[in-house]
Design an enzyme around this catalytic site. Structure first.
Site, PDB file in Angstrom:
ATOM      1  N   THR A 380      -1.907   6.954   4.231  1.00  0.00           N
ATOM      2  CA  THR A 380      -0.719   6.356   3.620  1.00  0.00           C
ATOM      3  C   THR A 380      -0.812   6.802   2.177  1.00  0.00           C
ATOM      4  OG1 THR A 380      -0.777   4.499   5.126  1.00  0.00           O
ATOM      5  CG2 THR A 380       0.351   4.108   3.063  1.00  0.00           C
ATOM      6  N   ASN A 400       1.089   6.296   8.976  1.00  0.00           N
ATOM      7  CA  ASN A 400       0.092   5.398   9.546  1.00  0.00           C
ATOM      8  C   ASN A 400      -1.272   6.079   9.604  1.00  0.00           C
ATOM      9  OD1 ASN A 400      -0.892   2.964  10.395  1.00  0.00           O
ATOM     10  ND2 ASN A 400      -0.588   3.413  12.565  1.00  0.00           N
ATOM     11  N   SER A 451       3.925  -4.362   8.421  1.00  0.00           N
ATOM     12  CA  SER A 451       3.152  -3.492   7.534  1.00  0.00           C
ATOM     13  C   SER A 451       2.295  -4.312   6.581  1.00  0.00           C
ATOM     14  CB  SER A 451       4.121  -2.632   6.719  1.00  0.00           C
ATOM     15  OG  SER A 451       3.412  -1.856   5.774  1.00  0.00           O
ATOM     16  N   GLY A 473      -4.384   0.705   4.993  1.00  0.00           N
ATOM     17  CA  GLY A 473      -4.215  -0.155   6.168  1.00  0.00           C
ATOM     18  C   GLY A 473      -4.353  -1.614   5.784  1.00  0.00           C
TER      19      GLY A 473
HETATM   20  O1  DON Z   1       2.070  -0.092   7.165  1.00  0.00           O
HETATM   21  C1  DON Z   1       0.864  -0.292   7.263  1.00  0.00           C
HETATM   22  O2  DON Z   1       0.336  -1.338   6.956  1.00  0.00           O
HETATM   23  C2  DON Z   1      -0.012   0.819   7.772  1.00  0.00           C
HETATM   24  N1  DON Z   1       0.736   1.702   8.603  1.00  0.00           N
HETATM   25  C3  DON Z   1      -0.620   1.530   6.604  1.00  0.00           C
HETATM   26  C4  DON Z   1      -1.564   2.614   7.030  1.00  0.00           C
HETATM   27  C5  DON Z   1      -2.489   3.060   5.967  1.00  0.00           C
HETATM   28  O3  DON Z   1      -2.503   2.563   4.865  1.00  0.00           O
HETATM   29  C6  DON Z   1      -3.445   4.108   6.330  1.00  0.00           C
HETATM   30  N2  DON Z   1      -4.438   4.287   5.298  1.00  0.00           N
HETATM   31  N3  DON Z   1      -5.587   4.038   5.395  1.00  0.00           N
END
Ligand code: DON
Length: 568
Positions: A380, A400, A451, A473
């Protein structure tokens, strides 16, 4: 509560932490910003995209113009996460203090359904929500950029897309980190894209190699010339639909035609003298951030100090409770009535913290969601921008997973997201970040998956104070939270606040993940004696932030990646 998935969740978090480790080699071109700058500043994931944004500001573009240019430049220079095949959120604050947010999150295709990732026995099929054509939600980024530009942009659209086209067509020298990511993704690219050669080479990628993306350049030209219709209609839409048919995917031309990003009122809250302006659902991040800030506000964090055992204990206990709420109450507000007021009610939050006991860790098994009436962080990416007038933009955008589903749209040269994994495939079964959910975040046609992305802007005394956000994430929320506390409570400057080591707890699994050396051994042993399980692992997040002082703008560009801050 007995939790059968604890072990699996721990394994998944460890797995994420391992991926996180791949992001350590920083591009020598990456630039830690000096500052102060008076006329504008961009902090984002790659030196090339930062430069594109800065050039737009110098040409008289405002923060939104620069953001649009940066978004497309990141789609070229940061293919792991920068995207046109994903989605994201923008938080905007005008120089006069008007705020708005744009939700360009992906949506479940019309053919998506609650049990689509379950086998006939009702079990979640491994990796189906991650590395298949069905893993993709309907992309929102291009519509988001078009909408943002339509409402706030000043410069011509074509001039904002062109720098990305040039980078894709002429190519750019890749960093050591990107070379590593491309080599890491190679086997999957090969397996998932039979007959296509994107991102593949006969020998391993190395730092300085030129990455040319001609198909992507052509797609970007269509977007430059036709705006929304360059992506959601015509050639590119045909190619997406064909890719989906060939791989049993669900996104149809009608899904693309029907995709629209949504302007939503920012949610706001107070922390001491500061006003927090942040993203509402379908992000859980804004609500969780406000819950966390309120939960710790009356404690003397400043006196305890950064990452000291009392500080860590308090923050972990707040996080445990907040993530329990997240698992039950957060989802797409267009489909599920999120009890925003109840979640942010100060009395509720104070009561929640009453079960916190200094002598021993509260077991997560004893915490349930409140009852109301009624890792590599390449996957991300976040960018923070402030222009000369003081307009500011905080955008987090994502595929993602790293390189999303790793499935490329044939002929169109871009990667699709695997955002469907952010839905809860089955109540109580963790997703790739170990997060669990239920009805609020079940899969439905046309619904947006929950999210954790937390793009945030902070005011002090009615004036712009900070622009902040990060990938990571489930750790996004806790990284943004800690960065804010680092400045407000621990007197760190912007760069130090971003660089400082971080830790994380998310209710389940019941463990504290810390970056290597984030806590000193004495603090760790004090916490362990109280029953906290501490797991040391890889880097967490890539925070890119800007602090506004009376002297001008100061940036914090995360040394965990190739992140770069440029100003003038
Ligand atoms: O929207 C979200 O929370 C996730 N799809 C974010 C994914 C993300 O930050 C990946 N990085 N480590």
């Amino acid at each position: 509560m007995h939790h059968p998935h604890l072990l699996k969740q721990a394994a998944i978090l460890l797995f994420c932490a391992t991926i996180l480790q791949t992001a350590v080699a920083q591009d020598p071109a990456a630039k830690t910003p000096d500052g102060p700058f008076r006329n504008g500043m961009v902090v984002c994931a790659t030196p090339n995209a930062s430069k594109v944004g800065l050039d737009i500001l110098k040409k008289g573009g405002n923060a939104v113009d620069a953001a649009v240019a940066v978004q497309f430049a990141l789609a070229v220079t940061h293919p792991e996460a920068g995207n046109i095949g994903g989605g994201g959120f923008m938080v905007y604050r005008s120089a006069k203090g008007n705020t708005n947010t744009l939700d360009f999150r992906e949506k479940g295709p019309a053919a998506a359904s609650a049990n689509m990732f379950l086998d006939s026995a009702g079990n979640v099929v491994k990796d189906m929500s991650l590395a298949t054509h069905q893993a993709s939600g309907v992309p929102g980024s291009v519509d988001g950029m078009v909408e943002a530009h339509r409402k706030y942009g000043k410069l011509k659209w074509a001039d904002l897309v062109q720098p990305a086209i040039d980078l894709a067509r002429k190519g750019f020298a890749i960093s050591r980190r990107l070379a590593g990511s491309l080599n890491w993704g190679g086997p999957q690219f090969r397996k998932l894209n039979p007959g296509k050669t994107y991102f593949l080479k006969d020998v391993a990628w190395k730092e300085g190699d030129l990455l040319v993306q001609e198909d992507l350049a052509k797609t970007l030209e269509l977007i430059r010339d036709k705006g929304r219709d360059g992506f959601y209609a015509g050639k590119v839409a045909d190619e997406i639909a064909a890719e989906m048919r060939a791989g049993n995917g669900l996104i149809s031309k009608a899904d693309l035609q029907n995709y629209h990003s949504v302007w939503r009122n920012a949610i706001t809250g107070k922390y001491k003298d500061y006003k927090i302006i942040t993203m509402p659902p379908p992000s859980s991040g804004g609500i969780a951030l406000l819950q966390l800030l309120h939960s710790v506000e009356k404690y003397p964090l400043h006196r305890w100090g950064h990452n000291q055992d009392s500080t860590v204990q308090l923050i972990v206990e707040a996080e445990r409770r907040v993530y329990a709420d997240r698992s039950k109450y957060l989802g797409d507000p267009d489909f599920y009535k999120v009890p925003v007021d109840s979640l942010l009610n100060p009395t509720y939050l104070d009561n929640r913290m009453k079960t916190f006991n200094w002598n021993a860790a509260t077991p997560s098994s004893s915490i349930q969601p409140g009852a109301f009436v009624g890792y590599e962080s390449d996957q991300t990416t976040h960018y923070s921008i402030v222009d000369k007038e003081g307009n500011s933009v905080s955008i987090t955008t994502t595929l993602n997973g790293s390189f999303g589903s790793k499935i490329l749209v044939g002929g169109a040269g871009f990667l699709l997201n695997n955002e469907m994994d952010d839905f809860s495939s089955k109540p109580g079964v963790p997703n790739m970040f170990g997060l669990i959910g239920g009805k609020a975040n079940s899969i439905q046609a046309g619904k947006r998956m929950l999210s954790s992305m937390t793009p945030t802007i902070i005011e002090k005394g009615g004036k712009l104070f900070m622009v902040v956000g990060t990938p990571g994430g489930s750790t996004i929320i806790t990284s943004v939270f800690q960065t804010i506390l680092n400045v407000i409570e621990f007197d760190e400057d912007m760069q130090q606040a971003v660089t400082s080591k971080r830790f994380h707890h998310q209710w389940l699994p019941d463990q504290v993940n810390i970056e290597k050396d984030a806590l000193d051994p004495a603090a760790i042993s004090k916490l362990e004696q109280k029953g906290y399980k501490i797991i040391s692992g890889g880097a967490s997040g890539r925070v890119d932030a800007i602090l506004v002082t009376k002297d001008g703008y100061y940036g914090g560009a995360d040394p965990r990646g190739d992140d770069t801050g440029l100003g003038w």
